[in-house]
Scaffold this active site. Structure first.
Site, PDB file in Angstrom:
ATOM      1  N   PRO A 167       0.794  -1.009   0.018  1.00  0.00           N
ATOM      2  CA  PRO A 167       0.049   0.139  -0.075  1.00  0.00           C
ATOM      3  C   PRO A 167       0.846   1.173  -0.232  1.00  0.00           C
ATOM      4  CG  PRO A 167      -0.168  -1.248   2.174  1.00  0.00           C
ATOM      5  CD  PRO A 167       0.359  -1.991   1.213  1.00  0.00           C
ATOM      6  N   ASN A 168       0.346   2.161  -0.721  1.00  0.00           N
ATOM      7  CA  ASN A 168       0.890   3.698  -0.886  1.00  0.00           C
ATOM      8  C   ASN A 168       1.944   3.779  -1.727  1.00  0.00           C
ATOM      9  OD1 ASN A 168      -1.139   4.959   0.758  1.00  0.00           O
ATOM     10  ND2 ASN A 168      -0.266   3.964   2.365  1.00  0.00           N
ATOM     11  N   ARG A 187       5.417  12.145  -2.820  1.00  0.00           N
ATOM     12  CA  ARG A 187       5.252  12.702  -1.457  1.00  0.00           C
ATOM     13  C   ARG A 187       6.518  12.104  -0.474  1.00  0.00           C
ATOM     14  NH1 ARG A 187      -0.102  13.030   0.174  1.00  0.00           N
ATOM     15  NH2 ARG A 187       0.650  13.797   2.248  1.00  0.00           N
ATOM     16  N   HIS A 191      12.848  -3.106   1.502  1.00  0.00           N
ATOM     17  CA  HIS A 191      12.307  -1.712   1.867  1.00  0.00           C
ATOM     18  C   HIS A 191      13.257  -0.689   1.373  1.00  0.00           C
ATOM     19  CE1 HIS A 191       9.386  -3.643   4.551  1.00  0.00           C
ATOM     20  NE2 HIS A 191      10.617  -4.436   5.140  1.00  0.00           N
ATOM     21  N   ALA A 219       3.375  -1.103   4.609  1.00  0.00           N
ATOM     22  CA  ALA A 219       2.757  -1.125   6.129  1.00  0.00           C
ATOM     23  C   ALA A 219       2.209  -2.476   6.684  1.00  0.00           C
ATOM     24  CB  ALA A 219       1.769  -0.144   6.343  1.00  0.00           C
ATOM     25  N   GLU A 255      12.736  -9.704   1.038  1.00  0.00           N
ATOM     26  CA  GLU A 255      11.698  -8.673   1.802  1.00  0.00           C
ATOM     27  C   GLU A 255      12.593  -7.381   1.637  1.00  0.00           C
ATOM     28  OE1 GLU A 255      11.086  -8.911   6.145  1.00  0.00           O
ATOM     29  OE2 GLU A 255      10.599  -7.018   6.119  1.00  0.00           O
ATOM     30  N   TYR A 262      11.452   8.588   1.035  1.00  0.00           N
ATOM     31  CA  TYR A 262      11.393   7.544   0.045  1.00  0.00           C
ATOM     32  C   TYR A 262      12.075   8.107  -1.472  1.00  0.00           C
ATOM     33  CZ  TYR A 262       8.085   5.925   3.249  1.00  0.00           C
ATOM     34  OH  TYR A 262       7.615   5.255   4.198  1.00  0.00           O
ATOM     35  N   ARG A 305      13.946   4.300  11.812  1.00  0.00           N
ATOM     36  CA  ARG A 305      12.540   4.921  11.824  1.00  0.00           C
ATOM     37  C   ARG A 305      11.927   4.672  13.222  1.00  0.00           C
ATOM     38  NH1 ARG A 305       9.689   4.330   6.567  1.00  0.00           N
ATOM     39  NH2 ARG A 305       8.405   6.059   7.505  1.00  0.00           N
ATOM     40  N   ASN A 311       7.972  -5.678  -1.257  1.00  0.00           N
ATOM     41  CA  ASN A 311       7.777  -4.667  -0.366  1.00  0.00           C
ATOM     42  C   ASN A 311       6.443  -4.532   0.139  1.00  0.00           C
ATOM     43  OD1 ASN A 311       7.988  -2.224   1.159  1.00  0.00           O
ATOM     44  ND2 ASN A 311       8.904  -1.145  -0.802  1.00  0.00           N
TER      45      ASN A 311
HETATM   46  O1  CA2 Z   1      10.762   1.845   3.180  1.00  0.00           O
HETATM   47  C1  CA2 Z   1       9.734   1.242   2.519  1.00  0.00           C
HETATM   48  O2  CA2 Z   1       9.866   0.771   1.578  1.00  0.00           O
HETATM   49  C2  CA2 Z   1       8.734   0.925   3.393  1.00  0.00           C
HETATM   50  O3  CA2 Z   1       8.182  -0.523   3.177  1.00  0.00           O
HETATM   51  C3  CA2 Z   1       7.785   1.884   2.892  1.00  0.00           C
HETATM   52  C4  CA2 Z   1       6.256   1.666   3.777  1.00  0.00           C
HETATM   53  C5  CA2 Z   1       6.573   2.072   5.104  1.00  0.00           C
HETATM   54  O4  CA2 Z   1       5.420   1.358   5.825  1.00  0.00           O
HETATM   55  C6  CA2 Z   1       7.594   0.764   5.680  1.00  0.00           C
HETATM   56  O5  CA2 Z   1       8.034   0.966   6.983  1.00  0.00           O
HETATM   57  C7  CA2 Z   1       8.868   1.093   4.689  1.00  0.00           C
HETATM   58  C8  CA2 Z   1       5.402   2.877   3.408  1.00  0.00           C
HETATM   59  C9  CA2 Z   1       5.206   3.120   2.202  1.00  0.00           C
HETATM   60  C10 CA2 Z   1       4.428   4.372   1.959  1.00  0.00           C
HETATM   61  O6  CA2 Z   1       4.765   4.897   0.553  1.00  0.00           O
HETATM   62  C11 CA2 Z   1       4.694   6.195   0.377  1.00  0.00           C
HETATM   63  C12 CA2 Z   1       5.118   6.683  -0.846  1.00  0.00           C
HETATM   64  C13 CA2 Z   1       5.004   7.920  -1.131  1.00  0.00           C
HETATM   65  C14 CA2 Z   1       4.760   8.855  -0.059  1.00  0.00           C
HETATM   66  C15 CA2 Z   1       4.351   8.603   0.868  1.00  0.00           C
HETATM   67  C16 CA2 Z   1       4.104   7.127   1.111  1.00  0.00           C
END
Ligand code: CA2
Length: 144
Positions: free
Chosen positions: A10-11, A18, A100, A77, A98, A23, A107, A74
């Site tokens: 997700p996201n 963002r 990230h 969340a 896995e 990221y 974090r 990946n």
């Molecule tokens: O660092 C990563 O790849 C994560 O898997 C990204 C997740 C976070 O919950 C993990 O802790 C680490 C969140 C992805 C959110 O994606 C966004 C992308 C652009 C802007 C905001 C959020």
């Protein structure tokens, strides 16, 4: 030809739009392009997917059981919450990475305890978007 599934949770469709300080500026579509080009060089094919829905990610893992040599995931969340994704990954016998983008250990504590790591062959964090390319290279070795 060996197929590697690259699954994104997700996201991650918002990458590059963002929070670039966490990221980076690269979009998921750019990452997909890099992976397609690298896969061609490595003699692999990829199936690159993103979903904001837990059940859909689980169904992609089930699809991987039928046709993938390896999975790069990946789970975003869901990494920290999803026993269902852990259970699905456990049913896949090939190598699983896995991945990230950010260094989750740097974090907040909610990002420190992965549910899925126990079933992962390898865990990568903090390489930014480039991590996808490294993971694909590792997968080429793992699936030889
Ligand atoms: O660092 C990563 O790849 C994560 O898997 C990204 C997740 C976070 O919950 C993990 O802790 C680490 C969140 C992805 C959110 O994606 C966004 C992308 C652009 C802007 C905001 C959020």
């Amino acid at each position: 030809m060996r197929t590697i599934f690259i699954l994104n949770g997700p996201n991650l469709n918002l990458l590059g739009q963002r929070e670039p300080e966490i990221y980076g500026h690269t979009t998921l579509e750019e990452i997909r392009g890099w992976c397609e080009a690298d896969a061609a060089e490595l003699g692999l094919s990829i199936d690159f997917r993103q979903s904001n829905f837990e059940g859909e990610i689980i169904e992609s893992i089930h699809a991987a059981r039928l046709s993938a040599a390896g999975i790069i995931i990946n789970p975003a969340a869901y990494t920290f919450t999803s026993i269902a994704i852990l259970d699905a990954l456990k049913t896949f016998n090939g190598p699983k990475i896995e991945l990230h983008i950010s260094n989750v250990h740097q974090r907040e504590p909610i990002y420190h305890k992965s549910m899925v790591s126990p079933t992962a062959t390898a865990v990568m964090a903090g390489f930014g978007a480039y991590g996808y390319r490294l993971a694909l290279r590792a997968m080429a070795e793992f699936t030889k």
